[in-house]
Design an enzyme around this catalytic site. Structure first.
Site, PDB file in Angstrom:
ATOM      1  N   SER A 249       0.818  -1.212   0.000  1.00  0.00           N
ATOM      2  CA  SER A 249       0.000   0.000   0.000  1.00  0.00           C
ATOM      3  C   SER A 249       0.853   1.265   0.000  1.00  0.00           C
ATOM      4  CB  SER A 249      -0.949  -0.050   1.206  1.00  0.00           C
ATOM      5  OG  SER A 249      -1.872   0.996   1.196  1.00  0.00           O
TER       6      SER A 249
ATOM      7  N   ASP B  65      10.051   5.350 -10.219  1.00  0.00           N
ATOM      8  CA  ASP B  65       9.623   5.918 -11.507  1.00  0.00           C
ATOM      9  C   ASP B  65      10.396   7.186 -11.861  1.00  0.00           C
ATOM     10  OD1 ASP B  65       7.859   3.903 -11.888  1.00  0.00           O
ATOM     11  OD2 ASP B  65       6.040   5.111 -11.778  1.00  0.00           O
TER      12      ASP B  65
ATOM     13  N   LYS C   9      -0.629  -4.181  -3.367  1.00  0.00           N
ATOM     14  CA  LYS C   9      -1.942  -3.645  -2.987  1.00  0.00           C
ATOM     15  C   LYS C   9      -2.086  -2.264  -3.618  1.00  0.00           C
ATOM     16  CE  LYS C   9      -4.938  -2.398   0.883  1.00  0.00           C
ATOM     17  NZ  LYS C   9      -5.180  -1.012   0.455  1.00  0.00           N
TER      18      LYS C   9
END
Length: 542
Positions: free
Chosen positions: A287, A298, A312
């Protein structure tokens, strides 16, 4: 007879519906539920439990949706939210239950117990007039007796090493903070280490204070440990990622069927936007942990080290109900800046397969070898600066894979660990030698350098295991011996100092941290992993 279920359901559904046609359809379904509930409540052959009918109906609906939409009754709701709200009312101790006895591990500084005179090592025998030692009382039942509204009083009788009688203390309960930051220390001369256990309401403040403190100690690089961190508040994940990313960089976006896309961007504020960064993750990092590690990966901001995270990528909205219960309803999916939805696959209404997924990873060898992990081309994405390949659809795949170390774990070690025997011998040793240790090892550096677990303590452990009918296996004991000694040393450090000192000991065998320190201290290796050239010497945050 009052019928509560349809009112709650109709109100919730009408609230979330959009458009007159949707409301009419929902009203029809709500009337259907009303008729069914009324029939059971008024016509069923035996007396019916209205509360149970209501809770079972809500639970049944949510179970058909996804693995993370769930209902919690008032007591469960309190237990779920308390660790994230970061405070509760109680007496201010950390404790372990060992051989049916409550051992005080730490007395929270400034809390009610410290003001009253309780000490680490005390054993609480009575709470008010109730015996809690040696009666196999559940931890939850003991906590209920110790906790209570602030300014109320509770009496405890204790056993303390060196005292024959049982002194009694009257403690006035107060507000007790719960910290989400387990450890923050300098792992080497230029690298700080921070471990976060969950994303709670105070986590941002804790992290910022820790970063500021480490910067004053000379920190130039940082290792953020999110291993085992199951997540928490979404906005706290955003604030933590903001500490590392430049202004206006996308951190995460969420989108759902009835939830329009919402973007979350980094602000100008960030205490650690330039130094080299490594984030440690494993299969239990989920999460909010995945939001932070996904954003950092990224943007090619830092190196992710460990094993593939839980996966998740669903966002839950809490829907409070009038009696203090709550629905946590999945309303959107979250996506990393490159567009990855990292929610792992699930089958509607089948929690069993979903919950077994980590076991299946182990069975197919994924936790031991990165070569066993295969992603389809459809899940390939590119990082935003270096255009490195990253993957979606089932967690964050780290840049550097660290296999699960099973070489030192044996059945004998697992059995004595499950019985809490390693904790017991550590507590007993500290109970008898606290004054000597305080004198000879007044700080963690001297403790780490000079204290060695004595052979007599390992022999005591073997004898205690035999008393608990754990058959001694010499080969397995020798295989796990170094690990057992390290765990005992770390547990004594925790009880002698604090949780941060526990990690300063136990992390000596943290393979992910070792690799992070190796990479982070070699700029060429670090930047090569990130697919970038090292910045000019004058621009480096050295």
């Amino acid at each position: 007879m009052k019928i509560k279920l349809p009112v709650c359901i109709a109100g919730l559904l009408v609230f979330t519906a959009t458009g007159l046609q949707a409301q009419q359809r929902i009203s029809e379904e709500a009337r259907k539920l009303l008729i069914a509930y009324s029939a059971i409540a008024t016509l069923y052959v035996d007396p019916s439990d209205d509360r149970k009918l209501t809770e079972d109906a809500i639970t049944g609906m949510l179970e058909k949706l996804d693995p993370h939409s769930e209902y919690s009754n008032p007591e469960e709701t309190k237990e779920l939210t308390e660790p994230l709200e970061s405070n509760f009312d109680g007496i201010g101790i950390q404790f372990n239950m060992l051989t049916d006895t409550l051992y005080v591990i730490q007395v929270i500084s400034g809390g009610p117990s410290e003001k009253t005179g309780l000490l680490a090592g005390d054993r609480i025998i009575f709470v008010d007039d109730t015996l809690i030692a040696g009666v196999k009382m559940k931890n939850t039942d003991i906590m209920k007796r110790l906790r209570g509204p602030r300014n109320t009083k509770v009496r405890v009788k204790i056993r303390r090493n060196g005292l024959e009688d049982m002194p009694e203390y009257t403690i006035t309960r107060g507000n007790i903070p719960i910290y989400s930051l387990d450890a923050a220390y300098m792992a080497d001369d230029s690298t700080g280490y921070i471990r976060l256990s969950r994303f709670a309401i105070t986590s941002t403040k804790e992290i910022r204070e820790a970063i500021d403190k480490l910067l004053l100690q000379g920190m130039k690089n940082l290792v953020l440990d999110l291993q085992g961190n199951g997540g928490g508040y979404l906005h706290i994940a955003h604030e933590l990622a903001d500490e590392f990313l430049d202004s206006d960089k996308l951190i995460v976006y969420t989108q759902g069927n009835r939830q329009p896309r919402e973007n979350s961007f980094a602000s100008e504020r960030g205490n650690f936007e330039k130094g080299r960064l490594a984030i440690l993750v494993d299969e239990y990092s989920a999460s909010a942990s995945e939001i932070v590690s996904g954003a950092v990966q990224d943007w090619d901001r830092g190196v992710i080290i460990g094993r593939r995270t839980f996966g998740k990528g669903l966002v839950q909205k809490p829907v409070p109900l009038p009696d203090g219960s709550m629905i946590r309803l999945t309303v959107a999916r979250y996506y990393t800046p490159s567009g990855r939805n990292i929610q792992k696959h699930y089958t509607l209404g089948n929690d069993t397969l979903y919950n077994r997924e980590l076991i299946e990873r182990y069975n197919r060898g994924e936790l031991m070898s990165a070569d066993s992990i295969h992603f389809p081309d459809s899940l390939k994405f590119n990082t935003l600066l270096s255009k490195r390949t990253v993957y979606g659809g089932g967690g964050i795949m780290p840049d550097i894979f660290i296999p699960l170390d099973s070489t030192r774990y044996t059945d004998y070690h697992r059995k004595i660990s499950a019985l809490g025997l390693i904790n017991i011998v550590g507590m007993n040793y500290l109970d008898k030698n606290r004054k000597t240790l305080n004198k000879n090892c007044p700080d963690i550096l001297r403790y780490k350098r000079h204290f060695e677990v004595p052979e007599t303590l390992l022999e005591e452990l073997r004898q205690l295991a035999a008393e608990k009918e754990v058959e001694f296996n010499e080969a397995q004991f020798n295989k796990s011996r170094a690990l057992i000694a390290l765990q005992i040393k770390a547990l004594i450090a925790r009880d002698l100092f604090d949780t941060s000192e526990y990690y300063q000991i136990i992390n000596d065998e943290n393979a992910s941290l070792k690799e992070a320190l190796r990479i982070i201290n070699h700029p060429g290796v670090y930047h090569k992993i990130l697919g970038a050239n090292p910045p000019p010497m004058h621009a480096r945050a050295e």
